[in-house]
Design a protein around this motif. Sequence first.
Motif, PDB file in Angstrom:
ATOM      1  N   LYS A   3       0.837  -1.204   0.000  1.00  0.00           N
ATOM      2  CA  LYS A   3       0.000   0.000   0.000  1.00  0.00           C
ATOM      3  C   LYS A   3       0.872   1.254   0.000  1.00  0.00           C
ATOM      4  N   HIS A  14       2.097   1.646  -3.401  1.00  0.00           N
ATOM      5  CA  HIS A  14       0.973   2.074  -4.234  1.00  0.00           C
ATOM      6  C   HIS A  14       0.776   3.585  -4.143  1.00  0.00           C
ATOM      7  N   VAL A  58       1.227   6.391  -7.036  1.00  0.00           N
ATOM      8  CA  VAL A  58       0.092   7.258  -7.368  1.00  0.00           C
ATOM      9  C   VAL A  58       0.504   8.728  -7.309  1.00  0.00           C
ATOM     10  N   PHE A 106       0.739  11.329 -10.476  1.00  0.00           N
ATOM     11  CA  PHE A 106      -0.041  12.570 -10.486  1.00  0.00           C
ATOM     12  C   PHE A 106       0.808  13.815 -10.670  1.00  0.00           C
ATOM     13  N   GLY A 116      -1.963  -1.354  -7.327  1.00  0.00           N
ATOM     14  CA  GLY A 116      -3.381  -1.368  -6.960  1.00  0.00           C
ATOM     15  C   GLY A 116      -3.998  -2.726  -7.203  1.00  0.00           C
ATOM     16  N   LEU A 123      -2.904  -5.086  -4.541  1.00  0.00           N
ATOM     17  CA  LEU A 123      -3.698  -4.899  -3.314  1.00  0.00           C
ATOM     18  C   LEU A 123      -5.069  -5.565  -3.460  1.00  0.00           C
ATOM     19  N   PHE A 165      -9.356  -7.330  -1.181  1.00  0.00           N
ATOM     20  CA  PHE A 165     -10.223  -6.157  -1.074  1.00  0.00           C
ATOM     21  C   PHE A 165     -11.386  -6.293  -2.055  1.00  0.00           C
ATOM     22  N   LYS A 201     -13.981   3.058  -8.144  1.00  0.00           N
ATOM     23  CA  LYS A 201     -12.591   3.560  -8.177  1.00  0.00           C
ATOM     24  C   LYS A 201     -11.895   3.082  -9.444  1.00  0.00           C
ATOM     25  N   VAL A 244     -10.153   5.126 -12.411  1.00  0.00           N
ATOM     26  CA  VAL A 244      -8.770   4.890 -12.838  1.00  0.00           C
ATOM     27  C   VAL A 244      -8.725   4.714 -14.354  1.00  0.00           C
ATOM     28  N   LEU A 290      -8.984  12.729  -8.766  1.00  0.00           N
ATOM     29  CA  LEU A 290      -8.224  12.376  -7.561  1.00  0.00           C
ATOM     30  C   LEU A 290      -9.075  12.565  -6.308  1.00  0.00           C
ATOM     31  N   VAL A 335     -11.547   9.719  -6.070  1.00  0.00           N
ATOM     32  CA  VAL A 335     -10.888   8.455  -5.701  1.00  0.00           C
ATOM     33  C   VAL A 335     -10.527   8.448  -4.223  1.00  0.00           C
ATOM     34  N   LEU A 336     -10.018   9.575  -3.714  1.00  0.00           N
ATOM     35  CA  LEU A 336      -9.618   9.636  -2.309  1.00  0.00           C
ATOM     36  C   LEU A 336     -10.817   9.449  -1.378  1.00  0.00           C
ATOM     37  N   VAL A 340     -11.713   5.651  -1.569  1.00  0.00           N
ATOM     38  CA  VAL A 340     -10.806   4.667  -0.963  1.00  0.00           C
ATOM     39  C   VAL A 340     -10.649   4.885   0.538  1.00  0.00           C
ATOM     40  N   LYS A 377     -14.794   4.596   1.791  1.00  0.00           N
ATOM     41  CA  LYS A 377     -15.474   3.352   1.370  1.00  0.00           C
ATOM     42  C   LYS A 377     -16.984   3.465   1.619  1.00  0.00           C
TER      43      LYS A 377
HETATM   44  C1  HEM Z   1      -6.563  -0.336 -11.070  1.00  0.00           C
HETATM   45  C2  HEM Z   1      -6.058   0.530 -10.270  1.00  0.00           C
HETATM   46  C3  HEM Z   1      -6.166   0.518  -8.758  1.00  0.00           C
HETATM   47  C4  HEM Z   1      -6.607  -0.463  -7.911  1.00  0.00           C
HETATM   48  C5  HEM Z   1      -7.126  -1.855  -8.249  1.00  0.00           C
HETATM   49  C6  HEM Z   1      -6.481   0.061  -6.540  1.00  0.00           C
HETATM   50  C7  HEM Z   1      -6.797  -0.669  -5.386  1.00  0.00           C
HETATM   51  C8  HEM Z   1      -6.524  -0.219  -4.121  1.00  0.00           C
HETATM   52  C9  HEM Z   1      -6.740  -0.992  -2.904  1.00  0.00           C
HETATM   53  C10 HEM Z   1      -7.353  -2.382  -2.850  1.00  0.00           C
HETATM   54  C11 HEM Z   1      -6.310  -0.248  -1.848  1.00  0.00           C
HETATM   55  C12 HEM Z   1      -6.293  -0.622  -0.339  1.00  0.00           C
HETATM   56  C13 HEM Z   1      -7.464   0.046   0.338  1.00  0.00           C
HETATM   57  C14 HEM Z   1      -7.343  -0.012   1.839  1.00  0.00           C
HETATM   58  O1  HEM Z   1      -6.302  -0.323   2.362  1.00  0.00           O
HETATM   59  O2  HEM Z   1      -8.319   0.310   2.515  1.00  0.00           O
HETATM   60  C15 HEM Z   1      -5.839   1.004  -2.397  1.00  0.00           C
HETATM   61  C16 HEM Z   1      -5.346   2.041  -1.627  1.00  0.00           C
HETATM   62  C17 HEM Z   1      -5.225   3.301  -2.108  1.00  0.00           C
HETATM   63  N1  HEM Z   1      -5.389   3.694  -3.426  1.00  0.00           N
HETATM   64 FE1  HEM Z   1      -5.617   2.502  -5.024  1.00  0.00          FE
HETATM   65  N2  HEM Z   1      -5.992   1.337  -6.596  1.00  0.00           N
HETATM   66  C18 HEM Z   1      -5.798   1.659  -7.929  1.00  0.00           C
HETATM   67  C19 HEM Z   1      -5.347   2.856  -8.426  1.00  0.00           C
HETATM   68  C20 HEM Z   1      -5.295   3.995  -7.649  1.00  0.00           C
HETATM   69  C21 HEM Z   1      -5.197   5.337  -8.173  1.00  0.00           C
HETATM   70  C22 HEM Z   1      -5.071   5.708  -9.643  1.00  0.00           C
HETATM   71  C23 HEM Z   1      -5.248   6.176  -7.098  1.00  0.00           C
HETATM   72  C24 HEM Z   1      -5.248   7.692  -7.071  1.00  0.00           C
HETATM   73  C25 HEM Z   1      -6.005   8.390  -7.880  1.00  0.00           C
HETATM   74  C26 HEM Z   1      -5.318   5.356  -5.899  1.00  0.00           C
HETATM   75  C27 HEM Z   1      -5.318   5.855  -4.605  1.00  0.00           C
HETATM   76  C28 HEM Z   1      -5.231   5.060  -3.472  1.00  0.00           C
HETATM   77  C29 HEM Z   1      -4.987   5.561  -2.119  1.00  0.00           C
HETATM   78  C30 HEM Z   1      -4.761   7.019  -1.717  1.00  0.00           C
HETATM   79  C31 HEM Z   1      -4.959   4.446  -1.259  1.00  0.00           C
HETATM   80  C32 HEM Z   1      -4.695   4.405   0.286  1.00  0.00           C
HETATM   81  C33 HEM Z   1      -6.032   4.428   1.013  1.00  0.00           C
HETATM   82  C34 HEM Z   1      -5.890   4.188   2.489  1.00  0.00           C
HETATM   83  O3  HEM Z   1      -4.802   3.934   2.977  1.00  0.00           O
HETATM   84  O4  HEM Z   1      -6.918   4.260   3.173  1.00  0.00           O
HETATM   85  N3  HEM Z   1      -5.364   4.044  -6.270  1.00  0.00           N
HETATM   86  N4  HEM Z   1      -5.976   0.998  -3.776  1.00  0.00           N
END
Ligand code: HEM
Length: 138
Positions: free
Chosen positions: A5, A8, A12, A16, A65, A68, A74, A82, A86, A126, A129-130, A133, A136
């Motif tokens: 994460k 990730h 990201v 950006f 992502g 994850l 997830f 989301k 993306v 953005l 998405v924020l 994520v 939720k």
């Molecule tokens: C196909 C692309 C993507 C997939 C499948 C994906 C999937 C995920 C998953 C499963 C998590 C974990 C969520 C959690 O821990 O609660 C995550 C975290 C996150 N993702 Fe993505 N993501 C993708 C692309 C992106 C993009 C493009 C962005 C920004 C625009 C992004 C921003 C974030 C952020 C900020 C977190 C941390 C959230 C947290 O810690 O609560 N992700 N992502």
Amino acid sequence: MLIVKALHIWMVISWFAGLFYLPRIYVNLAMVSADSVAERDRLLLMAGKLYKFMTPLGILAVLTGLWLWLGFGFGGGWLHVKIALVAVLLVYHWHCGRLLKDFRAGGNRYSHVWFRFYNELPVIVLLAVLFLVVLKPF
Ligand code: HEM
């Protein structure tokens, strides 16, 4: 999971940086007068290097992502919306590449005002998405 994460979020943020700055270069390119060849070439060089730099970052943001999502189980409506957002970002990234080709060929059709609005799309995506994520909501 937390290491993936962290990677990730790192990818990201880095992606950006390019999604925010490249269209800004296009605003400047669209304002360059025809006789300012040196300025136009300098901006084209910057845009070309930035596009080359941000493309692998976008790929790694998506791959981490997917890791994850598929590696740690997830799921939920938030993740589906989301992923759709993306997909919008990936199309935007590809379109930025098309615009760069047009600028290089001297065939840009858009004004600097158009590019100022165009520049705002990643900002709005953005934010959405924020909220998805972190909160939720569904
Ligand atoms: C196909 C692309 C993507 C997939 C499948 C994906 C999937 C995920 C998953 C499963 C998590 C974990 C969520 C959690 O821990 O609660 C995550 C975290 C996150 N993702 Fe993505 N993501 C993708 C692309 C992106 C993009 C493009 C962005 C920004 C625009 C992004 C921003 C974030 C952020 C900020 C977190 C941390 C959230 C947290 O810690 O609560 N992700 N992502």
